[in-house]
Enzyme design. Structure first.
Site, PDB file in Angstrom:
ATOM      1  N   SER A  69      -0.195   1.185   8.465  1.00 42.99           N
ATOM      2  CA  SER A  69      -0.536   1.774   9.180  1.00 42.99           C
ATOM      3  C   SER A  69      -0.864   2.358  10.198  1.00 42.99           C
ATOM      4  O   SER A  69      -1.504   3.616  11.178  1.00 42.99           O
ATOM      5  CB  SER A  69      -0.676   2.693   8.181  1.00 42.99           C
ATOM      6  OG  SER A  69       0.517   3.662   7.648  1.00 42.99           O
ATOM      7  N   LYS A  72      -0.139   2.891  13.537  1.00 48.83           N
ATOM      8  CA  LYS A  72       0.891   4.123  13.468  1.00 48.83           C
ATOM      9  C   LYS A  72       0.279   6.065  14.874  1.00 48.83           C
ATOM     10  O   LYS A  72       0.361   6.163  15.274  1.00 48.83           O
ATOM     11  CB  LYS A  72       0.776   5.632  12.364  1.00 48.83           C
ATOM     12  CG  LYS A  72       2.152   4.431  11.528  1.00 48.83           C
ATOM     13  CD  LYS A  72       2.013   5.210  10.264  1.00 48.83           C
ATOM     14  CE  LYS A  72       2.463   4.519   9.258  1.00 48.83           C
ATOM     15  NZ  LYS A  72       2.106   4.935   7.511  1.00 48.83           N
ATOM     16  N   TYR A 246      -3.845  10.446   4.496  1.00 47.79           N
ATOM     17  CA  TYR A 246      -2.602  10.925   3.586  1.00 47.79           C
ATOM     18  C   TYR A 246      -3.125  11.655   2.782  1.00 47.79           C
ATOM     19  O   TYR A 246      -4.449  12.488   3.313  1.00 47.79           O
ATOM     20  CB  TYR A 246      -2.350   9.826   3.041  1.00 47.79           C
ATOM     21  CG  TYR A 246      -1.481   8.239   4.001  1.00 47.79           C
ATOM     22  CD1 TYR A 246      -0.765   8.532   4.524  1.00 47.79           C
ATOM     23  CD2 TYR A 246      -2.874   7.473   3.654  1.00 47.79           C
ATOM     24  CE1 TYR A 246      -0.122   8.063   5.845  1.00 47.79           C
ATOM     25  CE2 TYR A 246      -1.940   5.727   4.749  1.00 47.79           C
ATOM     26  CZ  TYR A 246      -0.691   6.918   5.617  1.00 47.79           C
ATOM     27  OH  TYR A 246      -0.700   5.836   6.562  1.00 47.79           O
ATOM     28  N   VAL A 264      -2.268   0.001   5.018  1.00 43.02           N
ATOM     29  CA  VAL A 264      -2.434  -0.667   2.944  1.00 43.02           C
ATOM     30  C   VAL A 264      -2.845  -1.767   3.269  1.00 43.02           C
ATOM     31  O   VAL A 264      -2.779  -2.462   2.379  1.00 43.02           O
ATOM     32  CB  VAL A 264      -1.553  -0.367   2.185  1.00 43.02           C
ATOM     33  CG1 VAL A 264      -0.350   0.969   2.148  1.00 43.02           C
ATOM     34  CG2 VAL A 264       0.082  -1.272   3.146  1.00 43.02           C
TER      35      VAL A 264
HETATM   36  O1  DON Z   1       5.576   1.190   5.362  1.00 40.39           O
HETATM   37  C1  DON Z   1       5.300   1.482   4.908  1.00 40.39           C
HETATM   38  O2  DON Z   1       4.856   1.134   3.630  1.00 40.39           O
HETATM   39  C2  DON Z   1       3.481   0.040   5.650  1.00 40.39           C
HETATM   40  N1  DON Z   1       4.455  -0.394   6.450  1.00 40.39           N
HETATM   41  C3  DON Z   1       2.627   0.735   5.812  1.00 40.39           C
HETATM   42  C4  DON Z   1       2.151   2.437   4.811  1.00 40.39           C
HETATM   43  C5  DON Z   1       0.677   2.355   5.361  1.00 40.39           C
HETATM   44  O3  DON Z   1      -0.286   1.201   5.086  1.00 40.39           O
HETATM   45  C6  DON Z   1      -0.162   3.172   4.925  1.00 40.39           C
HETATM   46  N2  DON Z   1      -1.041   3.422   4.553  1.00 40.39           N
HETATM   47  N3  DON Z   1      -2.294   3.679   3.899  1.00 40.39           N
END
Ligand code: DON
Length: 310
Positions: A69, A72, A246, A264
């Site tokens: 993420s 993003k 978040y 993540v």
């Molecule tokens: O879409 C997802 O679930 C992962 N590619 C990224 C999620 C993420 O990194 C959220 N972070 N804490």
């Protein structure tokens, strides 16, 4: 190099590394993307990129990890630089107070995601880029290479494939938004591109460098290239502070006091506007999906350096 009034960053990183060791076994690596569950949670790296060019690092700061993420932020910066305020007709700017992959709010709010950092919002941003570029994933990758000044930054195709095979929630989110008319490209196009975007790998040293333009009011410190005007950079910093971690964004602001974006994979990029960018990586996560040791390391960083935006 000795700079008057500058903290001894290398010594501070050493102190932090010693302090976080007991925490490295406490977090849980992300397992819903099978390939990420193979990473050892014992790893820790941290790097600082000062706007005056000084760099400091500790631990596994030279090891590549999955940005997830954190990408993003780069996708948003690219979309905002090209489309400006038009993006806000498609995605909001409020913290969600919900987990990053939640579907609940999206139904109530008729397919308009709360912010660009939850998965729904990032899918919309990817969709906006997919309408603008022939291949949005390649556009994001090239943008990340430019920001990090590192042409060999790349996707991890194994991680991208692993996420695509288990992306049931993201498919559900994308289909719901498609139904509400807030996804213009085919669901599969956007999910494929999004999974590749999330799989980009960097080291902490590269990530701190890549984020430094946002600490320098939108301009790359070493080249002077303007990526965003100062007002837009301020706005992205504000979004990082309020939404970048978040449903833990309030607690993160309380403990750390810096704009930040987490992923993540265990990475967090944080900014001290006007001074530096700092990246930390430790794959063990807390229940909100943020790096457990990484968050603590940044909390100690702002305490030991007396640097924060407050
Ligand atoms: O879409 C997802 O679930 C992962 N590619 C990224 C999620 C993420 O990194 C959220 N972070 N804490």
């Amino acid at each position: 190099m000795f700079i008057a009034n500058s903290p001894d960053y290398q010594e501070i990183l050493r102190t932090i590394y010693d302090e976080v060791r007991p925490l490295l076994s406490q977090g849980k690596v992300a397992s819903y993307i099978p390939q990420l569950s193979k990473v050892s949670p014992q790893q820790f790296g941290m790097a600082i990129f000062c706007l005056d060019g000084r760099q400091f690092s500790i631990g596994s700061a030279g090891v590549k990890f999955s940005l997830q993420s954190v990408t993003k932020l780069f996708a948003l910066a690219l979309a905002f630089s090209r489309e400006g305020d038009a993006i806000w007709t498609r995605v909001g700017r409020e913290p969600s107070g919900n987990p990053f992959n939640s579907l609940v709010q999206l139904e109530y709010e008729r397919g308009k995601p709360r912010n660009p950092f939850i998965n729904a919002g990032a899918l919309v941003i990817n969709d906006i880029l997919s309408s603008r570029f022939v291949q949005s994933d390649i556009a994001i990758l090239q943008f990340a290479r430019l920001l990090a000044d590192q042409p060999d930054i790349d996707f991890d195709v194994t991680v991208a494939q692993s996420e695509r095979e288990t992306a049931h929630r993201n498919y559900a989110i994308a289909h719901l938004m498609k139904d509400f008319g807030n996804l213009h490209n085919p669901v599969k196009t956007v999910i494929d591109s999004y999974c590749r975007q999330c799989s980009i790998t960097m080291t902490c040293a590269e990530l701190a460098k890549a984020g430094s333009f946002l600490a320098q009011h939108g301009t790359i410190p070493w080249s002077g290239q303007q990526i965003l005007d100062a007002s837009s950079a301020k706005r992205l910093n504000a979004l990082m502070l309020t939404c970048g971690t978040y449903d833990a964004a309030g607690d993160f602001a309380y403990r750390v006091g810096l704009p930040a974006k987490s992923g993540v994979g265990g990475g967090i990029l944080a900014l001290v506007p006007g001074e530096l960018a700092v990246a930390v990586w430790s794959p063990g996560l807390d229940p909100t999906g943020n790096s457990l040791a990484g968050t603590y390391a940044l909390e100690r960083f702002t305490t030991l350096t007396a640097r924060s935006i407050f």
